[in-house]
Design an enzyme around this catalytic site. Structure first.
Site, PDB file in Angstrom:
ATOM      1  N   ILE A 241     -13.643 -13.111   0.997  1.00 58.74           N
ATOM      2  CA  ILE A 241     -12.536 -13.447   1.087  1.00 58.74           C
ATOM      3  C   ILE A 241     -11.807 -14.687   1.874  1.00 58.74           C
ATOM      4  CG2 ILE A 241     -10.845 -15.063  -0.143  1.00 58.74           C
ATOM      5  CD1 ILE A 241     -12.849 -14.375  -2.110  1.00 58.74           C
TER       6      ILE A 241
ATOM      7  N   HIS B   5     -13.744  -2.329  -1.857  1.00 58.87           N
ATOM      8  CA  HIS B   5     -12.463  -1.886  -0.299  1.00 58.87           C
ATOM      9  C   HIS B   5     -13.295  -2.339   0.322  1.00 58.87           C
ATOM     10  CE1 HIS B   5      -9.287   1.469  -0.009  1.00 58.87           C
ATOM     11  NE2 HIS B   5      -9.738   0.753   1.481  1.00 58.87           N
TER      12      HIS B   5
ATOM     13  N   TYR C 201      -2.394   4.629  -3.518  1.00 56.21           N
ATOM     14  CA  TYR C 201      -3.104   6.382  -3.778  1.00 56.21           C
ATOM     15  C   TYR C 201      -2.929   7.108  -4.117  1.00 56.21           C
ATOM     16  CZ  TYR C 201      -6.549   3.593  -0.122  1.00 56.21           C
ATOM     17  OH  TYR C 201      -6.684   2.493   0.799  1.00 56.21           O
TER      18      TYR C 201
ATOM     19  N   LYS D  93      -9.090  -0.408  -9.237  1.00 56.74           N
ATOM     20  CA  LYS D  93      -9.025  -1.507  -8.019  1.00 56.74           C
ATOM     21  C   LYS D  93     -10.899   0.036  -7.913  1.00 56.74           C
ATOM     22  CE  LYS D  93      -7.974  -2.701  -3.395  1.00 56.74           C
ATOM     23  NZ  LYS D  93      -8.384  -2.017  -2.696  1.00 56.74           N
TER      24      LYS D  93
ATOM     25  N   GLN E 239      -0.091  -0.419  -5.091  1.00 57.42           N
ATOM     26  CA  GLN E 239      -0.728   0.321  -4.609  1.00 57.42           C
ATOM     27  C   GLN E 239      -0.936   1.935  -4.408  1.00 57.42           C
ATOM     28  OE1 GLN E 239      -2.749   1.374  -1.281  1.00 57.42           O
ATOM     29  NE2 GLN E 239      -4.140   2.571  -3.032  1.00 57.42           N
TER      30      GLN E 239
ATOM     31  N   SER F  47       1.088  -0.964  -0.005  1.00 58.42           N
ATOM     32  CA  SER F  47       0.389   0.004  -0.105  1.00 58.42           C
ATOM     33  C   SER F  47       1.009   1.568  -0.069  1.00 58.42           C
ATOM     34  CB  SER F  47      -0.637   0.024   1.439  1.00 58.42           C
ATOM     35  OG  SER F  47      -1.197   1.150   1.049  1.00 58.42           O
TER      36      SER F  47
ATOM     37  N   THR G 229      -6.165   2.904  -6.556  1.00 61.48           N
ATOM     38  CA  THR G 229      -7.534   2.700  -5.317  1.00 61.48           C
ATOM     39  C   THR G 229      -7.925   4.002  -6.476  1.00 61.48           C
ATOM     40  OG1 THR G 229      -6.387   0.935  -4.357  1.00 61.48           O
ATOM     41  CG2 THR G 229      -9.011   2.329  -3.685  1.00 61.48           C
TER      42      THR G 229
END
Ligand code: FNR
Length: 387
Positions: free
Chosen positions: A317, A284, A153, A260, A151, A129, A179
């Protein structure tokens, strides 16, 4: 040939010597143990979702209305769980979803490194992240030979965005997950009741604090003036992205771009038209918007709209059977989120590794019993919606 399901033999044989698994094998007990062990502010942040958490709960329970039909007289002594994703040959369809507070999952506050080590040990790719307690370069190293994703932001400060992406490229990440659903934080009553937002306390901002562009925006470095560094972060955190930004995003990197947060078929089609290399269907984990549809129920439309473009999936999941159901509904790869975090909190890298191994073992054994030797066979068998 070893199989992921062999993990159960390891556990049973260790039991003969009086050794029980240190960390629970099932999700319900895992959560119960994590609730005992984790400090309340971290537990609330991870466990909580948006509003009354209806979407978050539905993400989980919706798996119950999808069911598999076993096939018999199929030789499943050899199973192949491998997939191809964005030019990578991966041993399993699992990946670790990005979790921005991994850093505070472990007492040493290096939970991102611990998660990366679990990835290295299992071959399950890690999504690192933007929010991290260790710089993305160090996290990439800890992933060893297992490919990893970064990832993003996307900050409002475009130069900072460019810097983060180029650092990720340099560090060897194999794709950028952008994202889309978090330019502003959703309404999270558990965190609001405790007035707790980890980033504002200076946690998990090391990718920013180590960034030359971010540092150039400060008069004093974060080590000398944390408060200003945090407010500077808060001011730049969430750029509102629109389709008009795709050209710019594409220009930032040669790496594949994964979008995402795509849950609607029309958005998936548009993403493909605009040059996304993969779609990531996720809500999310129900943390951003309430009043929605379970992510797994939105997956079929997204898969249908994405054509040949791979679809990653997460949100809800919890087990190997969930993974197989998501594959049957067309996901190319399936993300584990909260479960590995609880593993980290209970046992660091080894804890997260155990959680991933349990999920893989269950998926593998389910495929063995149900007569699905490959992921292609899982897809062919499909799932049925039950009342
Ligand atoms: C997340 N998620 C997330 N997503 C993202 O793109 N960047 C991030 O930094 C984070 N951070 C984060 C923190 C915590 C505590 C959670 C639980 C989730 C969302 C994550 O990638 C994934 O979509 C969800 O975790 C999926 O839901 P479940 O299966 O974990 O409930």
């Amino acid at each position: 040939m070893p199989h992921y399901g062999d993990y159960q033999n390891q556990i049973y044989f260790a039991g003969l010597g009086g050794v029980l698994p240190k960390i629970p094998v099932d999700y319900a007990t895992l959560v119960a143990r994590a609730e005992q062990a984790m400090p309340p502010h971290v537990l609330n942040y991870v466990q909580g979702g948006c509003g009354d958490e209806h979407t978050q709960d539905r993400n989980r329970t919706a798996f119950d209305h999808w069911g598999m039909t076993p096939r018999m007289m199929v030789d499943c002594t050899q199973r192949d769980l491998s997939i191809e994703l964005l030019g990578l040959k991966l041993p399993t369809p699992l990946f670790m979803s990005p979790i921005g507070v991994n850093g505070i999952a472990t007492q040493d506050e290096h939970g991102d490194i611990a998660a990366a080590k679990a990835s290295a040990a299992t071959g399950v790719p890690f999504s690192s992240s933007t929010l991290s307690n260790d710089p993305l370069e160090d996290v990439a190293k800890a992933c060893g030979d297992t490919p990893a994703f970064f990832q993003l932001y996307t900050p409002k400060d475009k130069e900072l965005a460019e810097s983060l992406v180029s650092r990720a490229e340099q560090a060897g990440y194999k794709a950028i997950q952008i994202t889309l659903d978090t330019w502003v934080t959703g309404w999270r009553p558990r965190d609001l009741n405790t007035a707790n937002f980890p980033q504002l306390r200076g946690h998990v901002l090391q990718n920013y604090f180590s960034d030359p562009v971010f540092r150039s925006r400060l008069e004093k470095p974060p080590e000398e003036d944390l408060r200003t560094a945090v407010t500077t972060w808060a001011a730049t955190f969430g750029k509102v992205l629109t389709w008009d930004d795709m050209k710019w995003l594409r220009s930032l990197t040669k790496l594949p771009i994964i979008l995402k947060g795509i849950c609607h078929g029309d958005d998936a089609r548009r993403a493909v038209d605009e040059g996304a290399d993969a779609i990531y269907c996720s809500n999310h984990g129900g943390r951003q918007a309430n009043g929605g549809i379970a992510a797994i129920d939105m997956l079929p439309d997204v898969v249908a709209a994405s054509g040949d473009v791979p679809v990653l999936f997460d949100s809800g999941i919890r087990s190997g059977s969930d993974v197989v159901k998501a594959l049957a509904l067309g996901a190319t790869a399936v993300g584990v989120g909260r479960p590995y975090f609880y593993g980290l909190a209970l046992g660091g890298a080894a804890g997260a590794e155990h959680v991933l191994r349990c999920i893989l073992a269950e998926a593998d054994l389910l495929m063995a019993v149900n007569g699905y030797p490959t992921i292609a066979a899982v897809r062919e068998a499909g799932v049925k919606r039950q009342a």
